[in-house]
Scaffold this motif. Structure first.
Motif, short mmCIF file in Angstrom:
data_model
loop_
_atom_site.label_atom_id
_atom_site.label_comp_id
_atom_site.label_asym_id
_atom_site.label_seq_id
_atom_site.Cartn_x
_atom_site.Cartn_y
_atom_site.Cartn_z
N PRO A 1 42.59 40.25 -37.27
CA PRO A 1 43.75 39.40 -37.53
C PRO A 1 44.34 39.71 -38.90
N ALA A 2 45.64 39.55 -39.03
CA ALA A 2 46.28 39.83 -40.32
C ALA A 2 45.80 38.87 -41.39
N SER A 3 45.48 37.64 -40.98
CA SER A 3 45.02 36.68 -41.99
C SER A 3 43.88 35.83 -41.44
N VAL A 4 43.13 35.28 -42.37
CA VAL A 4 41.97 34.45 -42.01
C VAL A 4 42.08 33.13 -42.75
N LEU A 5 41.79 32.05 -42.05
CA LEU A 5 41.69 30.74 -42.70
C LEU A 5 40.22 30.49 -42.98
N ALA A 6 39.90 30.10 -44.20
CA ALA A 6 38.49 29.92 -44.56
C ALA A 6 38.28 28.52 -45.13
N SER A 7 37.28 27.84 -44.58
CA SER A 7 36.93 26.51 -45.12
C SER A 7 35.48 26.54 -45.56
N SER A 8 35.13 25.72 -46.53
CA SER A 8 33.71 25.55 -46.83
C SER A 8 33.44 24.12 -47.27
N THR A 9 32.26 23.66 -46.89
CA THR A 9 31.83 22.30 -47.21
C THR A 9 30.45 22.39 -47.82
N VAL A 10 30.29 21.73 -48.95
CA VAL A 10 29.01 21.77 -49.66
C VAL A 10 28.32 20.41 -49.51
N PHE A 11 27.03 20.46 -49.18
CA PHE A 11 26.23 19.23 -49.05
C PHE A 11 25.14 19.25 -50.12
N PRO A 12 25.20 18.33 -51.09
CA PRO A 12 24.13 18.30 -52.08
C PRO A 12 22.79 18.01 -51.42
N ARG A 13 21.77 18.62 -51.98
CA ARG A 13 20.43 18.48 -51.43
C ARG A 13 19.99 17.02 -51.35
N GLU A 14 20.34 16.24 -52.39
CA GLU A 14 19.79 14.88 -52.44
C GLU A 14 20.24 14.01 -51.28
N GLY A 15 21.42 14.31 -50.73
CA GLY A 15 21.90 13.48 -49.61
C GLY A 15 21.33 13.90 -48.27
N LEU A 16 20.69 15.05 -48.23
CA LEU A 16 20.25 15.57 -46.92
C LEU A 16 18.86 15.02 -46.56
N THR A 17 18.88 13.79 -46.11
CA THR A 17 17.67 13.19 -45.56
C THR A 17 17.34 13.88 -44.25
N ARG A 18 16.18 13.54 -43.71
CA ARG A 18 15.86 14.10 -42.39
C ARG A 18 16.95 13.80 -41.37
N GLU A 19 17.45 12.55 -41.38
CA GLU A 19 18.48 12.16 -40.40
C GLU A 19 19.76 12.96 -40.62
N ALA A 20 20.14 13.09 -41.91
CA ALA A 20 21.40 13.81 -42.19
C ALA A 20 21.28 15.28 -41.79
N LEU A 21 20.11 15.87 -42.03
CA LEU A 21 19.95 17.28 -41.65
C LEU A 21 19.96 17.44 -40.12
N ARG A 22 19.35 16.47 -39.44
CA ARG A 22 19.43 16.51 -37.96
C ARG A 22 20.88 16.51 -37.51
N ALA A 23 21.68 15.64 -38.14
CA ALA A 23 23.09 15.54 -37.73
C ALA A 23 23.84 16.84 -38.05
N LEU A 24 23.53 17.43 -39.20
CA LEU A 24 24.27 18.63 -39.61
C LEU A 24 23.86 19.85 -38.77
N VAL A 25 22.57 20.15 -38.74
CA VAL A 25 22.12 21.34 -38.00
C VAL A 25 22.32 21.11 -36.50
N GLY A 26 22.02 19.89 -36.07
CA GLY A 26 22.19 19.57 -34.64
C GLY A 26 23.66 19.66 -34.24
N GLY A 27 24.56 19.10 -35.08
CA GLY A 27 26.00 19.12 -34.76
C GLY A 27 26.53 20.55 -34.70
N HIS A 28 26.09 21.36 -35.64
CA HIS A 28 26.52 22.77 -35.69
C HIS A 28 26.03 23.50 -34.43
N GLY A 29 24.78 23.23 -34.05
CA GLY A 29 24.22 23.88 -32.86
C GLY A 29 24.94 23.45 -31.59
N ARG A 30 25.15 22.13 -31.46
CA ARG A 30 25.80 21.64 -30.23
C ARG A 30 27.23 22.17 -30.12
#
Ligand code: FAD
Length: 500
Positions: A218-247
């Motif tokens: 493609p002539a151009s690419v749109l790029a996004s990025s989101t940063v999640f600080p480690r301290e907020g990534l509880t077990r539940e939050a990581l399940r939601a993030l990795v699980g959501g990305h996988g689903r």
């Protein structure tokens, strides 16, 4: 043209050849490096080594993650760094590419010259020589498949049963008597059958002028990025993030998906002892920016991947940039640090389960270790890469939606064992339900040979009872063995995970 340069121990250049590779764990120290400049150089060097009974290995970019080139029994390393030309071969109607060219230099030559490319990885360091042989994938693979899906022909220096070295050309044409040799070069990894001295690239079924014979990025690419600080990534939050990305990938990876133009990477960072908790995860998404609805498609994808994550986050402004410059930027990020590395990989047919995500959480952020960096990256796959039959090429994994790569890097050799052990336990525990490895089943589909891991051949780490060959080659392995028998009858070319 002058012949090959032979750089033996004692030559002032020798140490520079030793450190040209990427992984400081495996510096090759052969009797000599031979810098080849032509196919004839390679034929001559192979012939001399075979006659002298010396074990040889070949290197293109020098970025193998295991000791396939640096095994101490290797006496001669044929270095193809000087064979790096790219051009259009009017006779074969294909791009002729020498194996020593680095990926980004190949893309520059193909794109700036003809407006085309191949869907390989983003790296200024990796050579096409090793990359294509293992399949090779990158940000355009969901749109255009694996890099090796665009291989039309290959020139290989092989050694016959009587010990004679010669160059042969093998093509995709099923009527070609050497067709099986072409097939073997589409995903089984390097160092198996001979020395590749040239690739010819043309997409299957492509016709027309040079600009029509390979994919157009493609002539151009749109790029996004989101940063999640480690301290907020509880077990539940990581399940939601990795699980959501996988689903999301399970739902959006069919060959006709409107998201075939999207490449996503979710990178999870372990916390090294010397660091503050810092960043826990970065999610980046690159989308073909040329569609009228590209902004909305990208925003929706990020929303769907992360909507359930209850954790602090920083969404960087979406950027639009020309394709090649996006690749350069990605290469800078991926090439990362030099040093000592251990890599492991997995193909995912489905995202990780909650139990696997909890295991990842506890290892990344709860364990003692000594690395300077350790990441798990979950990278998009699927779509066009899955539109090819598993036996049409040597790349057998054709219905996965993600690839996982586990990469640990460190500097201090005295911490080798600690870092290897940490990485091995992490991976074994993630795959505890399947013998410590991503055994092909409804969730997993084995490992990727370009991220080779000799632990898969070690029963201490592969307790599945399934041989490593099946994890990498699956049902293509018996055919690879037949081809090996025909084209490398004297086993001149071998390494720890080579076809036997
Ligand atoms: C920083 C980095 C980023 C990466 N990113 C990606 C990515 O985005 N996507 C991806 O798919 N992979 C990626 N990889 C993996 C990469 O594709 C493999 O490491 C690849 O095998 C490296 O090729 P090379 O030519 O640089 O390495 P080399 O060490 O030269 O070769 C690797 C293997 O291939 C053999 N070989 C090399 N050249 C030839 C030849 N001409 N003929 C026969 N055998 C040969 C070697 O003997 C060795 O066994 C990355 C690796 C690194 C280090």
């Amino acid at each position: 043209m002058s012949g090959p340069a032979r750089i033996a121990a004692g030559d002032p250049r020798y140490e520079d050849f030793v450190v040209r590779g990427d992984n400081a764990r495996f510096p090759p120290r052969p009797d000599a490096f031979v810098l080849a400049r032509s196919t004839e150089d390679v034929v001559r060097t192979v012939q001399e080594a075979v006659r002298a009974g010396q074990r040889i290995a070949v290197r293109s970019g020098g970025h193998c993650y295991e000791d396939f080139v640096s095994d101490p029994t290797v006496r001669v390393v044929i270095d193809l760094a000087a064979m790096d030309r790219v051009g259009f071969d009017a006779e074969r109607q294909a791009f002729a590419v020498e194996p020593g060219v680095r990926l980004m230099d190949l893309y520059r030559a193909l794109y700036l010259g003809w407006g085309v490319t191949v869907p390989g990885g983003a790296s200024e360091l990796v050579g096409i020589g090793g990359h294509l042989l293992g399949g090779g994938y990158g940000p355009l693979s969901r749109r255009f498949g694996a890099c090796s899906d665009h291989l039309y022909a290959v020139e290989v220096v092989v050694v016959d049963a009587d010990g004679r070295a010669r160059a042969v050309v093998a093509t995709r044409d099923p009527a070609d008597p050497n067709h099986d040799l072409w097939w073997a070069h589409t995903g089984a990894g390097g160092g198996n059958f001979g020395v590749v001295t040239r690739y010819w690239l043309r997409s299957p079924g492509a016709e027309g002028g040079p600009g029509d014979l390979l994919p157009r990025p493609p002539a151009s690419v749109l790029a996004s990025s989101t940063v999640f600080p480690r301290e907020g990534l509880t077990r539940e939050a990581l399940r939601a993030l990795v699980g959501g990305h996988g689903r999301w990938h399970e739902r959006n990876s069919a060959p006709d998906s409107p998201y075939a133009g999207l490449f996503s990477g979710l990178v999870l960072f372990a916390v090294a002892p010397q660091d503050d908790p810092g960043i826990g995860a970065i999610l980046f998404n690159h989308l073909d920016g040329t569609g009228a609805d590209a902004e909305e498609l990208l925003a929706r994808a990020v929303r769907e991947m992360t909507g359930d994550v209850d954790a602090p986050r920083y969404d960087m402004p979406v950027e639009r940039a020309p394709w090649l410059s996006t690749m350069v930027k990605l290469a800078r990020a991926q090439d990362g640090e030099s040093g000592r590395h251990k890599i492991k990989s997995a193909y995912l047919r489905r995202g990780y389960t909650d139990a696997q995500i909890d295991t990842i959480h506890d290892h990344l952020w709860g364990d003692g270790h000594a690395f300077s960096s350790a990441t798990i990256s979950l990278q998009s796959y699927g779509c066009a890469a899955n539109a090819v039959a598993p036996d049409a090429t040597a790349t057998a994994q054709r219905d996965s939606v993600l690839r996982a790569l586990y990469l640990t890097s460190w500097a201090d050799p005295s911490t080798d064992e600690a870092n290897l052990d940490w990485t091995r336990r992490l991976y074994r525990d993630v795959y505890a339900a399947t013998g410590g490895v991503p055994l092909p089943d409804d969730r997993n589909d084995g490992c990727y040979i370009n991220f080779p891991d000799v632990d898969m051949a070690d029963p201490r780490w592969n307790a599945s009872g399934t041989p490593w060959q099946y994890l990498y080659f699956k049902d293509n392995h018996p055919r690879l063995q037949q081809i090996k028998k025909r084209w490398d009858p004297l086993t001149v070319f071998s390494h720890a995970l080579s076809v036997q």
